[in-house]
Design a protein around this motif. Structure first.
Motif, mmCIF file in Angstrom:
data_model
loop_
_atom_site.group_PDB
_atom_site.id
_atom_site.type_symbol
_atom_site.label_atom_id
_atom_site.label_comp_id
_atom_site.label_asym_id
_atom_site.label_seq_id
_atom_site.Cartn_x
_atom_site.Cartn_y
_atom_site.Cartn_z
ATOM 1 N N TYR A 268 0.728 -1.133 -0.166
ATOM 2 C CA TYR A 268 -0.022 -0.044 -0.017
ATOM 3 C C TYR A 268 0.804 1.452 0.093
ATOM 4 N N GLU A 269 1.844 1.335 0.790
ATOM 5 C CA GLU A 269 2.855 2.338 0.900
ATOM 6 C C GLU A 269 3.447 2.547 -0.401
ATOM 7 N N LEU A 270 4.106 1.601 -0.957
ATOM 8 C CA LEU A 270 4.677 1.570 -2.552
ATOM 9 C C LEU A 270 3.616 2.049 -3.343
ATOM 10 N N LYS A 271 2.464 1.779 -3.178
ATOM 11 C CA LYS A 271 1.493 2.032 -4.454
ATOM 12 C C LYS A 271 1.154 3.575 -3.987
ATOM 13 N N ILE A 274 4.163 5.414 -5.605
ATOM 14 C CA ILE A 274 4.123 5.394 -6.937
ATOM 15 C C ILE A 274 3.220 6.317 -7.303
ATOM 16 N N ASP A 275 1.856 6.439 -6.945
ATOM 17 C CA ASP A 275 1.108 7.466 -7.105
ATOM 18 C C ASP A 275 1.368 8.876 -6.739
ATOM 19 N N SER A 276 2.024 9.102 -5.800
ATOM 20 C CA SER A 276 2.754 10.463 -5.418
ATOM 21 C C SER A 276 3.592 10.728 -6.321
ATOM 22 N N LEU A 277 4.773 9.830 -6.683
ATOM 23 C CA LEU A 277 5.822 10.281 -7.726
ATOM 24 C C LEU A 277 5.342 10.453 -9.161
ATOM 25 N N SER A 278 4.184 9.871 -9.394
ATOM 26 C CA SER A 278 3.526 9.888 -10.778
ATOM 27 C C SER A 278 3.145 11.388 -10.986
ATOM 28 N N GLN A 279 2.326 11.727 -9.751
ATOM 29 C CA GLN A 279 1.900 13.067 -9.727
ATOM 30 C C GLN A 279 2.678 13.902 -9.907
ATOM 31 N N GLU A 280 3.876 13.987 -9.083
ATOM 32 C CA GLU A 280 4.990 14.997 -9.086
ATOM 33 C C GLU A 280 5.504 14.946 -10.702
ATOM 34 N N ILE A 281 5.880 13.726 -11.132
ATOM 35 C CA ILE A 281 6.226 13.848 -12.577
ATOM 36 C C ILE A 281 5.447 14.591 -13.422
ATOM 37 N N GLU A 282 4.065 14.032 -13.533
ATOM 38 C CA GLU A 282 2.927 15.050 -14.415
ATOM 39 C C GLU A 282 3.004 16.629 -14.095
ATOM 40 N N MET A 408 15.544 12.851 -12.024
ATOM 41 C CA MET A 408 15.599 12.260 -10.772
ATOM 42 C C MET A 408 14.425 11.249 -10.124
ATOM 43 N N LEU A 409 13.185 12.186 -10.440
ATOM 44 C CA LEU A 409 11.698 11.393 -10.070
ATOM 45 C C LEU A 409 11.619 10.182 -10.815
ATOM 46 N N GLU A 410 11.712 10.246 -12.156
ATOM 47 C CA GLU A 410 11.630 9.369 -13.093
ATOM 48 C C GLU A 410 12.383 8.066 -12.759
ATOM 49 N N GLU A 411 13.482 8.279 -12.216
ATOM 50 C CA GLU A 411 14.570 7.127 -11.974
ATOM 51 C C GLU A 411 14.097 6.537 -10.469
ATOM 52 N N ASN A 415 12.501 2.635 -9.532
ATOM 53 C CA ASN A 415 13.164 1.873 -8.265
ATOM 54 C C ASN A 415 11.833 1.474 -7.506
ATOM 55 N N VAL A 416 10.884 2.379 -7.356
ATOM 56 C CA VAL A 416 10.033 2.185 -6.480
ATOM 57 C C VAL A 416 8.775 0.837 -7.217
#
Length: 659
Positions: A268-271, A274-282, A408-411, A415-416
């Protein structure tokens, strides 16, 4: 009606004597809410069951009774830690207004583990002394104050609200309760009594053949009514099973979420990560896109722009020289004329004249040496200089930062995602997941059974109405043929008048209810322009929503939270229209609402729903933020906490809410 005190002694998880003061503080501070906190399984539902049990005894629809006999239910309700000789007791003290005065009554129901006759001991105390007449006729007395048929509209839980919100057509028990609350069942009872009277009179006047046909119809009606009661009972059991299945499904869902172990939590934490990083990347990509739409593309032709800036600067200078050339020559001429008035010899005069001529020739040569082809102005030079010296470097630096951050965020996202794929699911989690799926399937099966029984009930109701209609037509023909007496001659008029009265009464009551439900829903929704009017179908009590232009708003356009607010608005509107000043007890009030809808209920519904509102909540429903909001509104009269000891399987009632 006001609940003043509830005493539980060796009842359910409550060992010993437990006292809860339920008196609101509406007269002085306007505080109407009694807030009782407790975790799941800690005894919240037991409190609402105890209130129902005190009021209705064996007729009470308690959530934990299920299919148990009343005797078995009483035995199951005895606290496990109680001694065999100790008494189990439920005591409810309340006030109600009658004959222009407040009357205080105390209901006491007590029994012991050796009870075998299926009865508890009931004592009704008025003031300080027992009232034997009230004790013997208590069922009839309480029906005048809070009828059993409408009790679920005032003593309910969050699951009831959820079920009411999800159903397109209210189930028969809800419809019956609504009709009872609106006083419409009296007209139905009068119509049925009239049919019986007509049938009896008809049999005394008709021939043997006609009488036999009538007897057959009546017999069919009797069987249909009997079958209807049986189906209603099955439906009631099925609805209880659905409620139990829904509760088990909810508990399984909570177990899957909270007891799934570190692996489930990690996934759940990893998901979430992932959602948080995806939002940041967007967001970074959008920001980078915005930068590219500004000055950054000019960096591709930066060298050409520098050349243009140099040429433009020269042309601006030439333009300035040209504009001042004639002025300088006139000044030179005036200077020479002035020198002739001075005592300057001819040699020095010629030197000065030559110097001035050389300067003018130099300016003229500079003008001729510059090739003017841009014809730009000084403001254009300043604008271009600002772009090349400030705007473009700033945008280039910003784009560089965005690209570095995006990389950096995409890398990190890669990893996540790899970590999420490598997380293994334990056997315990698989067991919980399987249990969750089984509970979910059980809910689906129960819903299907409830739907089947509802359709069966609708079909039987149509058959009954058809028989009654046939009976009515047959009656009309018989009356015309046999020239019946005055009663039968007058009966069709009475039926017509009664039907008209019933229709007008229903329309008047429903119209008032529609206005109240519309007002309550718009008030709770905080979107006053979304719904213009709510219309209630007179046949099945289905709610139809219309916008301000009269267009139908389908229910699937509402969010889950808005559907629940609609269900609550219906309950609130019914309470208003009924004119009954009754307490409202709500178990699990906010469990399935998002934050915005929770805020609306806390701000607008709970403080004004009734003169006494008892909320039974977990710490995840009314948490610190919601509690602070209620405190700021100054609407909480009393706070309690149900402290559950899992080791002893006992609950203790303490003052104060979750800390």
């Amino acid at each position: 009606m006001i609940f003043k005190e509830l005493i539980l002694e060796n009842f359910g998880p409550y060992q010993g004597k437990n006292i809860i003061n339920l008196t609101p503080d509406t007269e002085q501070n306007g505080a109407s809410i009694i807030l009782i906190g407790g975790m799941n399984g800690g005894g919240k539902t037991t409190i609402i069951d105890s209130i129902k049990l005190a009021l209705y005894g064996r007729r009470a629809e308690c959530s934990t009774r299920k299919n148990l006999s009343y005797n078995d239910f009483l035995l199951e309700s005895i606290n496990r830690g109680a001694n065999i000789t100790e008494v189990t007791r439920v005591e409810l003290t309340f006030e109600h207004f009658i004959n222009e005065q407040w009357i205080e009554l105390k209901i006491i129901r007590h029994w012991q583990s050796n009870v075998r006759d299926g009865k508890d001991n009931l004592i009704i105390i008025e003031g300080e002394f027992p009232d034997l007449n009230l004790t013997e006729n208590w069922d009839e007395y309480i029906e005048d104050i809070l009828p059993l048929g409408i009790s679920n509209l005032f003593l309910f839980d969050g699951e009831q609200v959820k079920e009411l919100a999800e159903q397109d057509i209210p189930n028969p028990s809800v419809v019956d309760a609504m009709r009872a609350l609106l006083g419409l069942e009296l007209a139905d009872k009068l119509a049925n009594d009239l049919q019986i009277l007509v049938s009896r009179k008809r049999k005394s006047l008709e021939s043997t053949k006609e009488q036999k046909e009538l007897l057959n119809i009546e017999e069919e009606l009797k069987f249909l009514e009997k079958d209807k009661k049986s189906v209603l009972q099955e439906l009631k059991i099925a609805e209880k099973e659905l409620k139990t299945a829904s509760k088990n499904y909810r508990l399984a869902s909570e177990s899957l979420r909270t007891e799934g172990g570190k692996i489930a939590e990690k996934k759940y934490e990893l998901k979430q990560k992932i959602d948080s990083l995806s939002q940041e990347i967007e967001i970074i990509r959008e920001q980078l896109s915005n930068v590219f739409t500004q000055y950054l593309p000019l960096g591709l032709i930066k060298s050409h722009l520098n050349s243009v800036r140099v040429q433009l600067a020269q042309e601006v200078r030439v333009s300035k020289i040209q504009n001042s050339y004639d002025i300088l020559r006139k000044k030179d001429q005036k200077l020479l004329e002035f020198l002739t008035t001075l005592s300057i010899d001819d040699i020095n005069y010629q030197k000065i004249n030559g110097f001035l001529e050389s300067q003018n020739d130099s300016l003229g040569q500079e003008i001729n040496n510059i090739d003017v082809y841009l014809n730009g102005q000084e403001k254009e030079l300043n604008y271009l200089d600002n772009i090349l010296s400030y705007s473009l470097p700033r945008e280039e630096e910003k784009a560089k930062e965005y690209v570095e951050k995006l990389t950096m965020l995409e890398e990190e996202l890669i990893n996540v995602e790899v970590m999420a794929l490598n997380v293994e699911v334990s056997k315990d989690y698989q067991r919980l997941e399987k249990d969750y799926q089984q509970k979910e399937q059980r809910v689906v099966e129960c819903k299907a059974e409830v739907t089947r029984l509802q359709k069966t009930l609708e079909s039987m109701e149509r058959d009954i109405q058809s028989k009654l209609k046939k009976l009515g037509k047959y009656s009309d023909r018989t009356i015309e043929d046999l020239q019946a007496d005055h009663l039968l001659n007058a009966m069709p008029k009475v039926e017509k008048t009664l039907m008209l009265f019933k229709e007008k009464l229903t329309l008047r009551k429903l119209n008032k209810l529609e206005n109240e439900v519309t007002s309550c829903f718009r008030y709770l929704l905080h979107k006053s322009n979304f719904v213009g009017k709510i219309i209630i179908n007179t046949d099945n009590f289905v709610l139809n929503l219309y916008d301000n232009l009269g267009n139908l708003i389908t229910k699937n356009r509402l969010s889950a939270g808005e559907k629940q607010l609609l269900a609550i608005a219906l309950l609130w509107g019914l309470a208003r229209v009924s004119g009954r000043q009754l307490p409202i007890v709500i178990d699990t009030p906010l469990g399935r609402l998002d934050s915005s809808h929770r805020h609306n209920l806390l701000e607008r519904y709970f403080p004004t729903a009734s003169h006494q509102v008892i909320l039974l909540s977990t710490d995840t429903e009314i948490g610190e933020a919601e509690l602070e909001q209620l405190h700021q509104q100054n609407v909480i009269a009393k706070e309690y906490l149900l402290d559950y000891n899992s080791a002893k399987n006992q609950t203790t009632i303490k003052s104060g809410y979750f800390c």
